[in-house]
Design a protein around this motif. Structure first.
Motif, PDB file in Angstrom:
ATOM      1  N   CYS A  83      42.836  38.476  40.441  1.00 21.93           N
ATOM      2  CA  CYS A  83      43.625  39.480  41.171  1.00 21.93           C
ATOM      3  C   CYS A  83      43.957  39.000  42.576  1.00 21.93           C
ATOM      4  O   CYS A  83      45.111  39.095  43.030  1.00 21.93           O
ATOM      5  N   ILE A  84      42.950  38.504  43.265  1.00 20.18           N
ATOM      6  CA  ILE A  84      43.140  38.064  44.649  1.00 20.18           C
ATOM      7  C   ILE A  84      44.108  36.883  44.712  1.00 20.18           C
ATOM      8  O   ILE A  84      44.932  36.790  45.621  1.00 20.18           O
ATOM      9  N   SER A  85      44.022  35.979  43.732  1.00 20.08           N
ATOM     10  CA  SER A  85      44.933  34.832  43.719  1.00 20.08           C
ATOM     11  C   SER A  85      46.379  35.261  43.543  1.00 20.08           C
ATOM     12  O   SER A  85      47.304  34.558  43.954  1.00 20.08           O
ATOM     13  N   HIS A  86      46.572  36.452  42.957  1.00 13.71           N
ATOM     14  CA  HIS A  86      47.919  37.012  42.798  1.00 13.71           C
ATOM     15  C   HIS A  86      48.251  38.024  43.894  1.00 13.71           C
ATOM     16  O   HIS A  86      49.255  38.738  43.806  1.00 13.71           O
ATOM     17  N   LYS A  87      47.377  38.103  44.900  1.00 18.92           N
ATOM     18  CA  LYS A  87      47.594  39.006  46.043  1.00 18.92           C
ATOM     19  C   LYS A  87      47.650  40.477  45.624  1.00 18.92           C
ATOM     20  O   LYS A  87      48.378  41.283  46.216  1.00 18.92           O
ATOM     21  N   LYS A  88      46.861  40.819  44.623  1.00 16.45           N
ATOM     22  CA  LYS A  88      46.826  42.197  44.145  1.00 16.45           C
ATOM     23  C   LYS A  88      45.608  42.924  44.711  1.00 16.45           C
ATOM     24  O   LYS A  88      44.476  42.437  44.607  1.00 16.45           O
ATOM     25  N   ALA A  89      45.827  44.084  45.296  1.00 14.34           N
ATOM     26  CA  ALA A  89      44.728  44.920  45.773  1.00 14.34           C
ATOM     27  C   ALA A  89      43.854  45.328  44.592  1.00 14.34           C
ATOM     28  O   ALA A  89      44.342  45.512  43.473  1.00 14.34           O
ATOM     29  N   VAL A  90      42.540  45.459  44.854  1.00 19.56           N
ATOM     30  CA  VAL A  90      41.576  45.651  43.767  1.00 19.56           C
ATOM     31  C   VAL A  90      40.685  46.872  44.001  1.00 19.56           C
ATOM     32  O   VAL A  90      40.109  47.044  45.081  1.00 19.56           O
ATOM     33  N   LEU A  91      40.560  47.674  42.957  1.00 21.41           N
ATOM     34  CA  LEU A  91      39.568  48.740  42.877  1.00 21.41           C
ATOM     35  C   LEU A  91      38.705  48.382  41.671  1.00 21.41           C
ATOM     36  O   LEU A  91      39.140  48.524  40.529  1.00 21.41           O
ATOM     37  N   CYS A  92      37.494  47.858  41.912  1.00 18.31           N
ATOM     38  CA  CYS A  92      36.668  47.320  40.828  1.00 18.31           C
ATOM     39  C   CYS A  92      35.497  48.227  40.508  1.00 18.31           C
ATOM     40  O   CYS A  92      34.738  48.626  41.397  1.00 18.31           O
ATOM     41  N   GLU A  93      35.324  48.510  39.231  1.00 16.60           N
ATOM     42  CA  GLU A  93      34.218  49.350  38.791  1.00 16.60           C
ATOM     43  C   GLU A  93      32.871  48.768  39.220  1.00 16.60           C
ATOM     44  O   GLU A  93      32.715  47.568  39.379  1.00 16.60           O
ATOM     45  N   LYS A  94      31.918  49.657  39.382  1.00 15.64           N
ATOM     46  CA  LYS A  94      30.548  49.204  39.642  1.00 15.64           C
ATOM     47  C   LYS A  94      29.975  48.709  38.304  1.00 15.64           C
ATOM     48  O   LYS A  94      30.490  49.061  37.240  1.00 15.64           O
ATOM     49  N   ALA A  95      28.923  47.913  38.314  1.00 17.10           N
ATOM     50  CA  ALA A  95      28.458  47.172  39.463  1.00 17.10           C
ATOM     51  C   ALA A  95      29.522  46.139  39.836  1.00 17.10           C
ATOM     52  O   ALA A  95      30.176  45.561  38.968  1.00 17.10           O
ATOM     53  N   PHE A  96      29.669  45.906  41.145  1.00 17.31           N
ATOM     54  CA  PHE A  96      30.771  45.099  41.659  1.00 17.31           C
ATOM     55  C   PHE A  96      30.838  43.728  40.993  1.00 17.31           C
ATOM     56  O   PHE A  96      31.905  43.285  40.562  1.00 17.31           O
ATOM     57  N   THR A  97      29.701  43.054  40.922  1.00 19.03           N
ATOM     58  CA  THR A  97      29.579  41.771  40.243  1.00 19.03           C
ATOM     59  C   THR A  97      28.194  41.699  39.607  1.00 19.03           C
ATOM     60  O   THR A  97      27.440  42.664  39.657  1.00 19.03           O
ATOM     61  N   ARG A  98      27.839  40.546  39.036  1.00 18.18           N
ATOM     62  CA  ARG A  98      26.498  40.391  38.464  1.00 18.18           C
ATOM     63  C   ARG A  98      25.443  40.255  39.542  1.00 18.18           C
ATOM     64  O   ARG A  98      24.302  40.693  39.359  1.00 18.18           O
ATOM     65  N   ASN A  99      25.808  39.623  40.652  1.00 12.40           N
ATOM     66  CA  ASN A  99      24.820  39.329  41.683  1.00 12.40           C
ATOM     67  C   ASN A  99      25.487  39.239  43.049  1.00 12.40           C
ATOM     68  O   ASN A  99      26.726  39.260  43.162  1.00 12.40           O
ATOM     69  N   ALA A 100      24.663  39.130  44.079  1.00 17.31           N
ATOM     70  CA  ALA A 100      25.171  39.131  45.459  1.00 17.31           C
ATOM     71  C   ALA A 100      25.973  37.883  45.784  1.00 17.31           C
ATOM     72  O   ALA A 100      26.920  37.945  46.577  1.00 17.31           O
ATOM     73  N   ALA A 101      25.619  36.753  45.198  1.00 14.85           N
ATOM     74  CA  ALA A 101      26.355  35.515  45.466  1.00 14.85           C
ATOM     75  C   ALA A 101      27.800  35.642  45.003  1.00 14.85           C
ATOM     76  O   ALA A 101      28.735  35.233  45.718  1.00 14.85           O
ATOM     77  N   GLU A 102      28.003  36.212  43.827  1.00 18.95           N
ATOM     78  CA  GLU A 102      29.362  36.433  43.332  1.00 18.95           C
ATOM     79  C   GLU A 102      30.103  37.429  44.223  1.00 18.95           C
ATOM     80  O   GLU A 102      31.285  37.241  44.538  1.00 18.95           O
ATOM     81  N   ALA A 103      29.398  38.482  44.631  1.00 18.74           N
ATOM     82  CA  ALA A 103      30.024  39.495  45.483  1.00 18.74           C
ATOM     83  C   ALA A 103      30.457  38.888  46.810  1.00 18.74           C
ATOM     84  O   ALA A 103      31.571  39.138  47.294  1.00 18.74           O
ATOM     85  N   ARG A 104      29.587  38.091  47.421  1.00 17.13           N
ATOM     86  CA  ARG A 104      29.916  37.459  48.697  1.00 17.13           C
ATOM     87  C   ARG A 104      31.135  36.567  48.562  1.00 17.13           C
ATOM     88  O   ARG A 104      32.030  36.578  49.415  1.00 17.13           O
ATOM     89  N   GLU A 105      31.207  35.793  47.491  1.00 13.82           N
ATOM     90  CA  GLU A 105      32.352  34.905  47.298  1.00 13.82           C
ATOM     91  C   GLU A 105      33.652  35.697  47.164  1.00 13.82           C
ATOM     92  O   GLU A 105      34.678  35.341  47.755  1.00 13.82           O
ATOM     93  N   ILE A 106      33.605  36.786  46.399  1.00 13.30           N
ATOM     94  CA  ILE A 106      34.803  37.615  46.206  1.00 13.30           C
ATOM     95  C   ILE A 106      35.242  38.236  47.526  1.00 13.30           C
ATOM     96  O   ILE A 106      36.437  38.217  47.886  1.00 13.30           O
ATOM     97  N   LEU A 107      34.311  38.776  48.269  1.00 10.74           N
ATOM     98  CA  LEU A 107      34.655  39.455  49.514  1.00 10.74           C
ATOM     99  C   LEU A 107      35.137  38.479  50.582  1.00 10.74           C
ATOM    100  O   LEU A 107      36.051  38.789  51.351  1.00 10.74           O
ATOM    101  N   ASP A 108      34.548  37.296  50.614  1.00 11.40           N
ATOM    102  CA  ASP A 108      35.030  36.269  51.543  1.00 11.40           C
ATOM    103  C   ASP A 108      36.444  35.826  51.185  1.00 11.40           C
ATOM    104  O   ASP A 108      37.293  35.622  52.069  1.00 11.40           O
ATOM    105  N   LEU A 109      36.696  35.686  49.884  1.00 13.25           N
ATOM    106  CA  LEU A 109      38.027  35.280  49.423  1.00 13.25           C
ATOM    107  C   LEU A 109      39.059  36.353  49.739  1.00 13.25           C
ATOM    108  O   LEU A 109      40.172  36.049  50.191  1.00 13.25           O
ATOM    109  N   ALA A 110      38.689  37.608  49.527  1.00 20.30           N
ATOM    110  CA  ALA A 110      39.604  38.715  49.826  1.00 20.30           C
ATOM    111  C   ALA A 110      39.948  38.762  51.309  1.00 20.30           C
ATOM    112  O   ALA A 110      41.103  38.991  51.689  1.00 20.30           O
TER     113      ALA A 110
END
Length: 323
Positions: A83-110
């Motif tokens: 989604c982010i690579s296509h510049k699309k705003a995201v509303l993602c269901e919980k749990a956000f990701t599997r773990n905090a490392a994945e979440a941090r990467e997504i949020l940094d990329l966004a």
């Protein structure tokens, strides 16, 4: 605001009914599934203009303003990256990701790509949250120092609950609500967490209990599970009384009692549609104002919850494939 949904399962169906109830704010414009037939069936059922047999096709559609990620937990990381690579705003269901490392990467990329991303944990966006806070801050139950919250459903037959490759288990699916409830009421200055869990044959938690000990002495006792049904209540105990929140997963009411167990007041929490509407409306407002995160669920709060769940799973020995 034109919304596209990734995934055509039960939760996508709820979102479709939600968007239909707020036509002045949003339109369900597109649905994507890995099965084109399933996407077309969903589109016909909910009168969705566009049906796609791949997520890539939906994300390439310039008409889509916001993407609702309604796939299993295990897919959220890859779906949001796309989604982010296509510049699309995201509303993602919980749990956000599997773990905090994945979440941090997504949020940094966004942040880097200047794309709005928020976690769709609906209780954070509901008006009931502010009302619960107002009642506690009024002093009617005195100084709160303890709370309990539970969320158990008899849903062991659901694949998403028992399969580790789908990031299953009670914690990410249900316990995330009890954790968020405690953090919304008591905050995040947690000094210590004590916990226990019972695992399934597949290696995920079917039942868990945890005690959060706060730096100021407050305690939150929480539990979740997927083999039995609970009353789903959140109870906040204070020096002058207590307040019972009916259903922490989707608050219906709050009842306030004094120290003699006399009912002082009961407040019902009405909804426009399904309860999902509030996260959609806030996403719309954030996009209008050019915000990259939601004030109701800031990125740091999403990360904080993910880190707590990482620590709990490590203690229990619950590891997902690929972690």
């Amino acid at each position: 605001m034109k919304i596209g949904i990734l995934g055509a399962g039960r939760i996508a169906d709820v979102m479709a009914r939600t968007v239909a109830a707020i036509p002045d704010h949003a339109e369900l414009y597109a649905i994507a599934s890995r099965s084109l037939d399933r996407a077309r069936e969903f589109a016909q059922k909910h009168s969705v203009p566009k049906a796609y047999g791949s997520y890539e096709e939906l994300l390439s559609d310039p008409q889509v303003d916001l993407v609702y990620v309604a796939t299993p937990h295990s897919e959220h990381y890859a779906n949001m990256k796309m989604c982010i690579s296509h510049k699309k705003a995201v509303l993602c269901e919980k749990a956000f990701t599997r773990n905090a490392a994945e979440a941090r990467e997504i949020l940094d990329l966004a942040k880097k790509e200047k794309v709005f991303v928020t976690e769709a944990i609906w209780t954070r966006y509901m008006p009931s949250r502010a009302k619960i806070r107002e009642i506690i801050d009024s002093g009617i139950i005195g100084t709160p120092d303890t709370l309990t919250a539970n969320l158990h459903y008899s849903i062991a037959d659901k694949e998403r609950m028992v399969r580790p490759e789908l990031a299953g288990g009670a914690l990410l699916d249900l316990g995330v609500y009890s954790l968020n409830f405690a953090m919304m009421v008591f905050g995040t200055d947690i000094r210590e967490i004590r916990s226990n869990a019972v695992l399934t044959d597949t290696g995920v938690d079917r039942f868990n209990s945890m005690t959060l000990v706060y730096s100021d002495g407050k305690i939150a006792n929480l539990s979740s599970g997927f083999t039995s049904r609970s009353d789903r209540q959140g109870v906040i105990y204070g020096t002058k009384g207590y307040a019972i929140v009916e259903n922490i997963n989707n608050p219906q009411s709050i009842s306030v009692f004094n120290a003699e167990d006399q009912l002082l007041q009961k407040v019902q929490f009405p909804q426009i549609a399904t309860g999902y509407e509030y996260e959609v409306l806030e996403s719309e407002l954030c996009l209008e104002e050019g915000k990259l995160q939601s004030p109701s669920m800031p990125h740091e709060e999403t990360l904080r919850v993910m880190k707590v769940m990482d620590g709990l799973r490590k203690e229990w020995g619950v590891v997902y494939p690929g972690e």
